[in-house]
Design a protein around this motif. Structure first.
Motif, PDB file in Angstrom:
ATOM      1  N   GLN A   1     -35.343  -4.182 -13.843  1.00 52.08           N
ATOM      2  CA  GLN A   1     -36.379  -5.010 -13.242  1.00 52.08           C
ATOM      3  C   GLN A   1     -37.410  -5.354 -14.305  1.00 52.08           C
ATOM      4  O   GLN A   1     -37.899  -4.474 -14.991  1.00 52.08           O
ATOM      5  CB  GLN A   1     -37.037  -4.254 -12.086  1.00 52.08           C
ATOM      6  CG  GLN A   1     -38.104  -5.033 -11.370  1.00 52.08           C
ATOM      7  CD  GLN A   1     -37.555  -6.202 -10.575  1.00 52.08           C
ATOM      8  OE1 GLN A   1     -36.437  -6.168 -10.120  1.00 52.08           O
ATOM      9  NE2 GLN A   1     -38.341  -7.240 -10.434  1.00 52.08           N
ATOM     10  N   LEU A   2     -37.705  -6.627 -14.451  1.00 48.22           N
ATOM     11  CA  LEU A   2     -38.719  -7.047 -15.417  1.00 48.22           C
ATOM     12  C   LEU A   2     -40.111  -6.805 -14.851  1.00 48.22           C
ATOM     13  O   LEU A   2     -40.355  -7.031 -13.667  1.00 48.22           O
ATOM     14  CB  LEU A   2     -38.557  -8.537 -15.736  1.00 48.22           C
ATOM     15  CG  LEU A   2     -37.283  -8.935 -16.459  1.00 48.22           C
ATOM     16  CD1 LEU A   2     -37.163 -10.447 -16.511  1.00 48.22           C
ATOM     17  CD2 LEU A   2     -37.273  -8.361 -17.858  1.00 48.22           C
TER      18      LEU A   2
ATOM     19  N   ALA B   1     -37.421  -9.710 -21.421  1.00 52.22           N
ATOM     20  CA  ALA B   1     -37.569 -11.122 -21.040  1.00 52.22           C
ATOM     21  C   ALA B   1     -36.967 -12.029 -22.107  1.00 52.22           C
ATOM     22  O   ALA B   1     -37.130 -11.791 -23.297  1.00 52.22           O
ATOM     23  CB  ALA B   1     -39.036 -11.469 -20.836  1.00 52.22           C
ATOM     24  N   THR B   2     -36.273 -13.060 -21.664  1.00 49.40           N
ATOM     25  CA  THR B   2     -35.723 -14.057 -22.592  1.00 49.40           C
ATOM     26  C   THR B   2     -36.560 -15.329 -22.585  1.00 49.40           C
ATOM     27  O   THR B   2     -36.500 -16.117 -23.509  1.00 49.40           O
ATOM     28  CB  THR B   2     -34.271 -14.410 -22.228  1.00 49.40           C
ATOM     29  OG1 THR B   2     -34.230 -14.876 -20.876  1.00 49.40           O
ATOM     30  CG2 THR B   2     -33.361 -13.196 -22.403  1.00 49.40           C
ATOM     31  N   HIS B   3     -37.318 -15.521 -21.513  1.00 54.48           N
ATOM     32  CA  HIS B   3     -38.217 -16.667 -21.427  1.00 54.48           C
ATOM     33  C   HIS B   3     -39.271 -16.405 -20.359  1.00 54.48           C
ATOM     34  O   HIS B   3     -39.178 -15.431 -19.605  1.00 54.48           O
ATOM     35  CB  HIS B   3     -37.451 -17.967 -21.153  1.00 54.48           C
ATOM     36  CG  HIS B   3     -36.781 -18.023 -19.814  1.00 54.48           C
ATOM     37  ND1 HIS B   3     -35.596 -17.374 -19.526  1.00 54.48           N
ATOM     38  CD2 HIS B   3     -37.150 -18.642 -18.665  1.00 54.48           C
ATOM     39  CE1 HIS B   3     -35.252 -17.608 -18.282  1.00 54.48           C
ATOM     40  NE2 HIS B   3     -36.186 -18.374 -17.716  1.00 54.48           N
TER      41      HIS B   3
ATOM     42  N   THR C   1     -32.879 -12.801 -13.374  1.00 52.71           N
ATOM     43  CA  THR C   1     -34.012 -12.673 -12.459  1.00 52.71           C
ATOM     44  C   THR C   1     -35.348 -12.918 -13.156  1.00 52.71           C
ATOM     45  O   THR C   1     -35.387 -13.033 -14.381  1.00 52.71           O
ATOM     46  CB  THR C   1     -34.006 -11.262 -11.817  1.00 52.71           C
ATOM     47  OG1 THR C   1     -34.979 -11.212 -10.780  1.00 52.71           O
ATOM     48  CG2 THR C   1     -34.277 -10.182 -12.839  1.00 52.71           C
ATOM     49  N   CYS C   2     -36.396 -12.981 -12.364  1.00 58.06           N
ATOM     50  CA  CYS C   2     -37.755 -13.114 -12.898  1.00 58.06           C
ATOM     51  C   CYS C   2     -38.646 -12.036 -12.301  1.00 58.06           C
ATOM     52  O   CYS C   2     -38.385 -11.537 -11.207  1.00 58.06           O
ATOM     53  CB  CYS C   2     -38.346 -14.487 -12.573  1.00 58.06           C
ATOM     54  SG  CYS C   2     -37.555 -15.857 -13.441  1.00 58.06           S
ATOM     55  N   SER C   3     -39.695 -11.731 -13.010  1.00 60.71           N
ATOM     56  CA  SER C   3     -40.679 -10.772 -12.521  1.00 60.71           C
ATOM     57  C   SER C   3     -41.559 -11.410 -11.453  1.00 60.71           C
ATOM     58  O   SER C   3     -41.445 -12.604 -11.162  1.00 60.71           O
ATOM     59  CB  SER C   3     -41.572 -10.318 -13.689  1.00 60.71           C
ATOM     60  OG  SER C   3     -42.445 -11.366 -14.085  1.00 60.71           O
TER      61      SER C   3
END
Length: 111
Positions: free
Chosen positions: A33-34, A60-62, A104-106
């Motif tokens: 999980q970010l 994170a990649t972006h 996914t995103c945070s």
């Protein structure tokens, strides 16, 4: 001569779901999980431009940044620029940022 044909019943089992053993054991392959970005800063750098920045998020990649006008932009860096109407900097400025990877995103962090 007549032949007697026997009936045959075929039972179909549900398809198996393949799960990597590392996931079952709670191994390192499980999706991480970010965390939401921290260290947020936004500053007016011109009569019609804002600079938004934040700390790097591990994994994170972006990052996705949204402004108050609703426009979203993606960046691989920890800085983004938001334009605003000339002479009216409060009309559009950075609103939030979230860290993303390929899956996914945070959650959002608000400026």
């Amino acid at each position: 001569m007549r032949q007697k044909i026997k009936s045959v019943f075929i039972r179909v089992l549900p398809a198996a779901i393949l799960v990597p053993a590392a996931l079952l054991a709670g191994g390192a392959s499980a999706q991480q999980q970010l965390t939401a970005p921290t260290g947020l800063d936004s500053r007016l750098i011109a009569a019609c431009a804002w600079q938004a920045s934040w700390a790097t998020v591990s994994g994170a990649t972006h990052y996705v940044v949204r402004d108050t006008a609703g426009t979203e932009q993606a960046t691989a860096n920890t800085v983004a620029y938001v334009s605003c109407p000339w002479g009216n900097p409060e009309a559009n400025k950075p609103k939030w940022v979230k860290a993303c990877d390929a899956v996914t995103c945070s959650s959002r962090s608000y400026f």
